[in-house]
Scaffold this motif. Structure first.
Motif, PDB file in Angstrom:
ATOM      1  N   ASP A  67       1.093  -0.599   0.204  1.00 43.61           N
ATOM      2  CA  ASP A  67       0.019  -0.121   0.219  1.00 43.61           C
ATOM      3  C   ASP A  67       0.860   1.063   0.162  1.00 43.61           C
ATOM      4  N   PRO A  68       1.752   1.480  -0.961  1.00 43.58           N
ATOM      5  CA  PRO A  68       2.221   3.171  -1.476  1.00 43.58           C
ATOM      6  C   PRO A  68       1.596   3.790  -1.048  1.00 43.58           C
ATOM      7  N   ASN A  69       0.294   4.150  -0.826  1.00 45.28           N
ATOM      8  CA  ASN A  69      -0.488   5.511  -1.237  1.00 45.28           C
ATOM      9  C   ASN A  69      -0.280   6.011   0.164  1.00 45.28           C
ATOM     10  N   THR A  70      -0.815   4.827   1.131  1.00 42.42           N
ATOM     11  CA  THR A  70      -0.329   5.231   2.684  1.00 42.42           C
ATOM     12  C   THR A  70       0.530   5.824   3.523  1.00 42.42           C
ATOM     13  N   THR A  71       1.675   4.626   2.890  1.00 36.73           N
ATOM     14  CA  THR A  71       2.826   5.124   3.058  1.00 36.73           C
ATOM     15  C   THR A  71       3.773   5.877   2.680  1.00 36.73           C
ATOM     16  N   GLU A  72       3.454   7.025   1.801  1.00 33.72           N
ATOM     17  CA  GLU A  72       3.611   7.929   1.189  1.00 33.72           C
ATOM     18  C   GLU A  72       2.839   9.060   1.964  1.00 33.72           C
ATOM     19  N   SER A  73       1.777   8.634   2.766  1.00 33.70           N
ATOM     20  CA  SER A  73       0.934  10.083   3.000  1.00 33.70           C
ATOM     21  C   SER A  73       1.120  10.060   4.533  1.00 33.70           C
ATOM     22  N   GLU A  74       1.939   8.400   5.257  1.00 30.51           N
ATOM     23  CA  GLU A  74       2.370   9.386   6.446  1.00 30.51           C
ATOM     24  C   GLU A  74       3.363  10.412   6.944  1.00 30.51           C
ATOM     25  N   ARG A  75       2.658  10.723   7.514  1.00 33.44           N
ATOM     26  CA  ARG A  75       4.067  12.003   7.720  1.00 33.44           C
ATOM     27  C   ARG A  75       3.876  12.172   9.894  1.00 33.44           C
ATOM     28  N   HIS A  76       5.602  12.792  10.029  1.00 36.85           N
ATOM     29  CA  HIS A  76       6.104  12.708  11.939  1.00 36.85           C
ATOM     30  C   HIS A  76       6.090  14.005  12.129  1.00 36.85           C
ATOM     31  N   TRP A  77       6.311  13.787  13.175  1.00 37.55           N
ATOM     32  CA  TRP A  77       6.744  15.320  13.711  1.00 37.55           C
ATOM     33  C   TRP A  77       8.079  15.549  13.638  1.00 37.55           C
ATOM     34  N   TYR A  78       8.649  15.199  13.020  1.00 36.51           N
ATOM     35  CA  TYR A  78      10.321  15.520  12.134  1.00 36.51           C
ATOM     36  C   TYR A  78      10.105  15.608  10.813  1.00 36.51           C
ATOM     37  N   HIS A  79       8.873  15.568  10.050  1.00 36.32           N
ATOM     38  CA  HIS A  79       8.922  16.443   8.640  1.00 36.32           C
ATOM     39  C   HIS A  79       8.153  17.125   8.830  1.00 36.32           C
ATOM     40  N   ASN A  80       8.455  17.670   9.717  1.00 33.64           N
ATOM     41  CA  ASN A  80       8.301  19.106   9.792  1.00 33.64           C
ATOM     42  C   ASN A  80       8.957  20.328   8.765  1.00 33.64           C
ATOM     43  N   PRO A  81       8.455  20.858   7.971  1.00 35.17           N
ATOM     44  CA  PRO A  81       9.892  21.965   7.370  1.00 35.17           C
ATOM     45  C   PRO A  81      10.965  22.745   7.769  1.00 35.17           C
ATOM     46  N   PHE A  82      10.855  23.132   9.035  1.00 35.94           N
ATOM     47  CA  PHE A  82      11.327  23.335  10.202  1.00 35.94           C
ATOM     48  C   PHE A  82      12.555  22.796  10.647  1.00 35.94           C
ATOM     49  N   PRO A  92       8.460   9.237   2.344  1.00 34.76           N
ATOM     50  CA  PRO A  92       8.575   9.052   2.202  1.00 34.76           C
ATOM     51  C   PRO A  92       8.177   8.521   0.785  1.00 34.76           C
ATOM     52  N   LYS A  93       9.202   8.069  -0.325  1.00 31.58           N
ATOM     53  CA  LYS A  93       8.891   7.802  -1.103  1.00 31.58           C
ATOM     54  C   LYS A  93       8.991   6.068  -1.787  1.00 31.58           C
ATOM     55  N   CYS A  94       8.514   6.303  -2.623  1.00 30.48           N
ATOM     56  CA  CYS A  94       8.062   4.359  -3.118  1.00 30.48           C
ATOM     57  C   CYS A  94       8.080   4.836  -5.018  1.00 30.48           C
ATOM     58  N   GLN A  95       9.159   3.418  -5.201  1.00 31.73           N
ATOM     59  CA  GLN A  95       9.540   3.367  -6.914  1.00 31.73           C
ATOM     60  C   GLN A  95       7.925   3.252  -7.164  1.00 31.73           C
ATOM     61  N   HIS A  96       7.770   2.858  -8.679  1.00 32.62           N
ATOM     62  CA  HIS A  96       6.965   2.677  -9.214  1.00 32.62           C
ATOM     63  C   HIS A  96       7.306   0.859  -9.794  1.00 32.62           C
ATOM     64  N   THR A  97       6.215  -0.019  -9.644  1.00 31.44           N
ATOM     65  CA  THR A  97       6.107  -1.053 -10.668  1.00 31.44           C
ATOM     66  C   THR A  97       5.267  -1.488 -12.356  1.00 31.44           C
ATOM     67  N   GLU A  98       6.551  -1.521 -12.593  1.00 28.52           N
ATOM     68  CA  GLU A  98       6.153  -2.057 -14.349  1.00 28.52           C
ATOM     69  C   GLU A  98       5.305  -3.226 -14.488  1.00 28.52           C
ATOM     70  N   ILE A  99       3.947  -2.989 -14.732  1.00 28.31           N
ATOM     71  CA  ILE A  99       2.397  -3.865 -15.683  1.00 28.31           C
ATOM     72  C   ILE A  99       2.952  -3.789 -16.929  1.00 28.31           C
ATOM     73  N   PRO A 100       3.848  -4.917 -17.421  1.00 28.48           N
ATOM     74  CA  PRO A 100       3.636  -6.037 -18.966  1.00 28.48           C
ATOM     75  C   PRO A 100       2.735  -6.194 -19.669  1.00 28.48           C
ATOM     76  N   VAL A 101       2.613  -6.246 -20.627  1.00 30.08           N
ATOM     77  CA  VAL A 101       1.217  -7.494 -20.824  1.00 30.08           C
ATOM     78  C   VAL A 101       1.973  -9.113 -20.824  1.00 30.08           C
ATOM     79  N   GLY A 102       0.699  -9.808 -20.319  1.00 33.86           N
ATOM     80  CA  GLY A 102       1.212 -11.172 -19.944  1.00 33.86           C
ATOM     81  C   GLY A 102       1.257 -10.806 -18.010  1.00 33.86           C
ATOM     82  N   HIS A 103       1.232 -10.193 -17.883  1.00 33.90           N
ATOM     83  CA  HIS A 103       1.925  -9.713 -16.209  1.00 33.90           C
ATOM     84  C   HIS A 103      -0.257 -10.061 -15.639  1.00 33.90           C
ATOM     85  N   GLU A 104       0.646 -11.282 -14.968  1.00 33.59           N
ATOM     86  CA  GLU A 104      -0.632 -11.994 -13.926  1.00 33.59           C
ATOM     87  C   GLU A 104      -0.798 -11.266 -12.668  1.00 33.59           C
ATOM     88  N   PHE A 105      -1.967 -11.056 -12.235  1.00 31.86           N
ATOM     89  CA  PHE A 105      -1.547 -10.542 -10.906  1.00 31.86           C
ATOM     90  C   PHE A 105      -3.252 -11.103  -9.933  1.00 31.86           C
TER      91      PHE A 105
END
Length: 514
Positions: A67-82, A92-105
């Motif tokens: 669930d990269p959406n939830t992971t990337e949206s998490e913020r803590h006190w030390y993420h303050n711009p100050f 937090p940053k998550c890499q994309h995954t490549e979905i090719p033709v023929g991919h099973e999921f």
């Protein structure tokens, strides 16, 4: 070679010099000044500690998540711009995954298994899609999902003649599949993905559903059992005489029933699918009578109506199950509406195969009736002694709510998230950073205060010993020091010429201020 006089002089002074320290003297402030300095120092040190823990106490570490959406949206006190100096280095940053033709999921609803068959990309404002070999996917929601077609492939394992006792296992080497499509909206445009989902199982096997739980995934639970019942029902009627009591029924060996999306979404309308089919017999004869859908189903005068009708209900259940898995809760669905679910369990006259006296009716005297006209209770296998007739199952079974939720392609993403350093490293880095910052703050404090008192009274930089040795006292009026030239009782003490000059200088400074 003798050293030059300058070098010898430097060496002499280096040897003769002694280590020294700065002379000090208390500040000419009120008695509460020391307490105030101590309190402010504690506060500043605490702030420095918080700041240094935030800036130095966390590092980026890899983390795997579905669930990269939830992971990337998490913020803590030390993420303050100050603390991050305005950048996103700890976000937090998550890499994309490549979905090719023929991919099973699977989807995040944990139902069926899919294979990507085609990927189309639509530029903004264009209605013509360009085929792509893959898509860069980042947990984008599957939207506007629909079914293109459902196909049933019946294959006979022998050349036995059809009999009225319906030996359905001659057709057990059969299968089905469906083609679905979903839209994905991304920053670089609009995509349509086309999926293929296959169905091939034994009558008692529901393992093609990833999570088969009557409480948490009730729609999937009902769908899997109905799907098996209608598929076995299709094989059952194919093994009998077509039409009923026809001793001259051809020995059919291959059947393809194709149900393509029609012009309605009503689950009770025969136009839900446009039908195409063919029946192949052992003499290479092909039967594909073209009739209006209103004449294809529940038609006793048509020899092929029984398998076509039962296959039609199988297609409706398969369509409903796929749309539940793909998160489509807008289209009419047998597995999301209690009334439609009861209709699928007891279709009445809409499926003449299951009417009383018909081949698939609930008749305990009929061979394998419990496989085609009954369902197992939750948490129990399909067995004759525990099976419940389909038309009674809804009232007797206690299951969870019929529901679905937005679907995403189930994938594992590698993310870079901030994690606390080891305790020893955290303490060490914080102490070092605190020392550096506090030293700088203390030096700044000393500079400002020294300048303040010197500006008010230049004589404040004379040591107390010098003042006492010459009969001068520091007069503290609460805000500044003044020099009072008075004689002490030990006026007979001798003083050097250097001390006399110092006294004169002090008196001069005082008179000059006056």
């Amino acid at each position: 070679m003798l050293a030059s006089p300058r070098i010898r002089s430097f060496i002499r002074h280096l040897v003769a010099d002694e280590l020294s320290y700065n002379l000090s003297r208390k500040y000419p402030f009120r008695s509460g000044f020391k307490s105030w300095v101590f309190l402010v120092s504690i506060i500043i040190l605490a702030l420095f500690t918080v700041f240094n823990v935030a800036t130095n106490g966390y590092d980026k570490q890899p983390k795997y998540t579905t669930d990269p959406n939830t992971t990337e949206s998490e913020r803590h006190w030390y993420h303050n711009p100050f603390f991050t100096w305005g950048d996103d280095k700890l976000d937090p940053k998550c890499q994309h995954t490549e979905i090719p033709v023929g991919h099973e999921f699977m989807t995040t609803n944990l139902g069926l298994r899919y294979t990507v068959r085609r990927i189309l990309h639509f530029e903004p404002g264009s209605s013509v899609g360009q085929q792509r070999s893959s898509i860069s996917y980042h947990n984008n929601a599957l939207t506007n999902c629909e079914i293109n077609s459902v196909s049933v492939y019946l294959r006979k394992a022998d050349l036995s003649k059809p009999k009225d006792n319906n030996l359905w296992w001659s057709w057990m080497d059969s299968s089905a599949d469906a083609v679905a499509r979903c839209d994905i909206l991304k920053d670089d445009g609009f995509f349509t993905l086309e999926f293929l989902v296959k169905y091939a199982t034994l009558v008692e096997d529901y393992s093609y559903i990833a999570v088969d739980d009557a409480t948490t995934h009730a729609s999937f639970w009902w769908g899997a059992r109905l799907l098996n019942a209608y598929f076995i029902g299709t094989e059952y009627v194919m093994s009998g005489q077509l039409p009923d009591s026809n001793n001259n029924t051809p020995i059919y060996t291959r059947v393809t029933l194709s149900y393509k999306a029609g012009n309605t979404t009503s689950m009770k309308d025969p136009r839900l699918f446009n039908n195409w089919y063919f029946f192949l017999d052992s003499n290479s004869g092909i039967y594909n009578e073209i009739l209006d859908v209103s004449e294809l189903y529940n038609n006793l005068s048509s020899p092929l109506s029984r398998p076509l009708t039962e296959g039609f209900f199988f297609a409706k259940v398969f369509r409903s199950l796929i749309l539940v898995d793909l998160g489509n809760d807008q289209a009419p669905n047998l597995l999301l509406n209690p009334d439609l679910l009861q209709y699928a369990l007891n279709p009445g006259a809409d499926d003449f195969n299951r009417l009383p006296g018909a081949p698939l009716s609930h008749d305990p005297q009929k061979l394998d009736w419990w496989k085609i006209a009954a369902l197992p209770p939750p948490d129990k296998p399909l067995e004759e002694k525990t099976a419940v007739p389909m038309d009674q199952a809804f009232a007797k079974f206690q299951t969870g709510p019929l529901k679905t939720k937005p679907a995403f392609i189930y994938a594992e993403y590698i993310c870079s998230v901030s994690e606390k350093k080891a305790t020893s490293a955290l303490v060490l880095f914080t102490l070092i950073a605190n020392f550096a910052l506090f030293q700088a703050a203390w030096a700044l404090f000393k500079y400002v205060v020294d300048r303040k008192v010197t500006w008010k009274n230049p004589s404040t930089n004379y040591c107390e010993g010098c003042l006492d040795g010459h009969g001068l006292t520091a007069m503290d009026d609460g805000d500044n020091d003044s020099i009072n030239p008075q004689k002490t009782k030990n006026s007979h003490s001798r003083s050097s010429s250097t001390r006399g000059l110092l006294q004169d200088e002090i008196l001069e400074d005082r008179n000059g201020r006056g």
